[in-house]
Design an enzyme around this catalytic site. Sequence first.
Site, PDB file in Angstrom:
ATOM      1  N   LYS A  14      -7.387  -5.899  -0.756  1.00 51.40           N
ATOM      2  CA  LYS A  14      -6.588  -6.674  -1.705  1.00 51.40           C
ATOM      3  C   LYS A  14      -7.247  -8.032  -1.991  1.00 51.40           C
ATOM      4  O   LYS A  14      -8.222  -8.408  -1.328  1.00 51.40           O
ATOM      5  CB  LYS A  14      -5.175  -6.856  -1.140  1.00 51.40           C
ATOM      6  CG  LYS A  14      -4.407  -5.539  -1.015  1.00 51.40           C
ATOM      7  CD  LYS A  14      -3.035  -5.791  -0.415  1.00 51.40           C
ATOM      8  CE  LYS A  14      -2.236  -4.510  -0.291  1.00 51.40           C
ATOM      9  NZ  LYS A  14      -0.910  -4.777   0.311  1.00 51.40           N
ATOM     10  N   TYR A  54       1.852   0.942  -7.872  1.00 56.68           N
ATOM     11  CA  TYR A  54       2.983   0.569  -7.014  1.00 56.68           C
ATOM     12  C   TYR A  54       4.333   0.994  -7.594  1.00 56.68           C
ATOM     13  O   TYR A  54       5.363   0.437  -7.226  1.00 56.68           O
ATOM     14  CB  TYR A  54       2.980  -0.942  -6.771  1.00 56.68           C
ATOM     15  CG  TYR A  54       1.879  -1.411  -5.842  1.00 56.68           C
ATOM     16  CD1 TYR A  54       1.885  -1.072  -4.494  1.00 56.68           C
ATOM     17  CD2 TYR A  54       0.838  -2.201  -6.308  1.00 56.68           C
ATOM     18  CE1 TYR A  54       0.890  -1.501  -3.631  1.00 56.68           C
ATOM     19  CE2 TYR A  54      -0.162  -2.649  -5.453  1.00 56.68           C
ATOM     20  CZ  TYR A  54      -0.134  -2.302  -4.119  1.00 56.68           C
ATOM     21  OH  TYR A  54      -1.118  -2.738  -3.280  1.00 56.68           O
ATOM     22  N   ARG A 107      -5.398  -5.370   9.975  1.00 59.17           N
ATOM     23  CA  ARG A 107      -4.338  -6.359   9.731  1.00 59.17           C
ATOM     24  C   ARG A 107      -4.060  -7.201  10.972  1.00 59.17           C
ATOM     25  O   ARG A 107      -3.786  -8.394  10.874  1.00 59.17           O
ATOM     26  CB  ARG A 107      -3.079  -5.679   9.241  1.00 59.17           C
ATOM     27  CG  ARG A 107      -3.229  -5.101   7.839  1.00 59.17           C
ATOM     28  CD  ARG A 107      -2.005  -4.306   7.441  1.00 59.17           C
ATOM     29  NE  ARG A 107      -2.101  -3.791   6.088  1.00 59.17           N
ATOM     30  CZ  ARG A 107      -1.597  -2.630   5.713  1.00 59.17           C
ATOM     31  NH1 ARG A 107      -0.951  -1.866   6.589  1.00 59.17           N
ATOM     32  NH2 ARG A 107      -1.717  -2.221   4.467  1.00 59.17           N
ATOM     33  N   ASN A 117      -1.514  -8.858   3.233  1.00 54.62           N
ATOM     34  CA  ASN A 117      -1.899  -8.056   4.398  1.00 54.62           C
ATOM     35  C   ASN A 117      -3.253  -7.353   4.264  1.00 54.62           C
ATOM     36  O   ASN A 117      -3.477  -6.306   4.841  1.00 54.62           O
ATOM     37  CB  ASN A 117      -0.787  -7.080   4.777  1.00 54.62           C
ATOM     38  CG  ASN A 117      -0.521  -6.034   3.707  1.00 54.62           C
ATOM     39  OD1 ASN A 117      -1.159  -5.992   2.664  1.00 54.62           O
ATOM     40  ND2 ASN A 117       0.439  -5.168   3.975  1.00 54.62           N
ATOM     41  N   HIS A 120      -4.666  -2.013   1.342  1.00 50.41           N
ATOM     42  CA  HIS A 120      -3.749  -0.912   1.054  1.00 50.41           C
ATOM     43  C   HIS A 120      -4.419   0.359   1.553  1.00 50.41           C
ATOM     44  O   HIS A 120      -5.629   0.519   1.409  1.00 50.41           O
ATOM     45  CB  HIS A 120      -3.490  -0.793  -0.450  1.00 50.41           C
ATOM     46  CG  HIS A 120      -2.877   0.517  -0.827  1.00 50.41           C
ATOM     47  ND1 HIS A 120      -1.517   0.734  -0.768  1.00 50.41           N
ATOM     48  CD2 HIS A 120      -3.429   1.701  -1.202  1.00 50.41           C
ATOM     49  CE1 HIS A 120      -1.275   1.985  -1.124  1.00 50.41           C
ATOM     50  NE2 HIS A 120      -2.412   2.597  -1.395  1.00 50.41           N
ATOM     51  N   GLU A 131      -3.683   8.392  -6.002  1.00 51.70           N
ATOM     52  CA  GLU A 131      -4.322   7.075  -6.063  1.00 51.70           C
ATOM     53  C   GLU A 131      -5.805   7.193  -6.397  1.00 51.70           C
ATOM     54  O   GLU A 131      -6.334   6.400  -7.186  1.00 51.70           O
ATOM     55  CB  GLU A 131      -4.112   6.341  -4.728  1.00 51.70           C
ATOM     56  CG  GLU A 131      -2.665   5.957  -4.510  1.00 51.70           C
ATOM     57  CD  GLU A 131      -2.347   5.437  -3.130  1.00 51.70           C
ATOM     58  OE1 GLU A 131      -1.220   4.944  -2.947  1.00 51.70           O
ATOM     59  OE2 GLU A 131      -3.199   5.533  -2.206  1.00 51.70           O
TER      60      GLU A 131
END
Length: 154
Positions: A14, A54, A107, A117, A120, A131
């Site tokens: 991310k 999402y 994480r 975090n 994904h 995805e």
Amino acid sequence: MAPNIRERTYIMVKPDGVDRGLVGEITARFEKRGFKLIAAKLVSPTKQHLEKHYEDLSDKPFFPGMIGYMLSGPVFAMVWEGLDAVKTGRVMLGATNPLQSGPGTIRGDYALAVGRNICHGSDSVENAEKEIALWFPEGLVQYSRSHEAKVYEI
């Protein structure tokens, strides 16, 4: 029956992970574990693309803020292949809330806030395939590695 060493998972670093220079570290962890990278790219997704990714969270109160955050910088999208890639990938990432992630997880080692975090990871084989199709419409690279027999009991 032989184990499925071709299972695929979608892993995304991310914006916080990209900004903090963690792409190489995260990629190295998957490589060292024995997974095979079959697609990767740095991308600045559109709002519509993120809303599609999402969509299962669209009714949550944090959704608008999450989308805004995900638009704050590029992400590093990857597809990894290997034995039990989805489940193992999730274990490697750690709990969604980094404060519940153990040391040694991505994480647990690098994040503190659930909304920042680092990564994904697909939560099921079915979602991984959705995805992967969303993030890599151009397709994936398939190749063999000489050491697969050293990594897998095949």
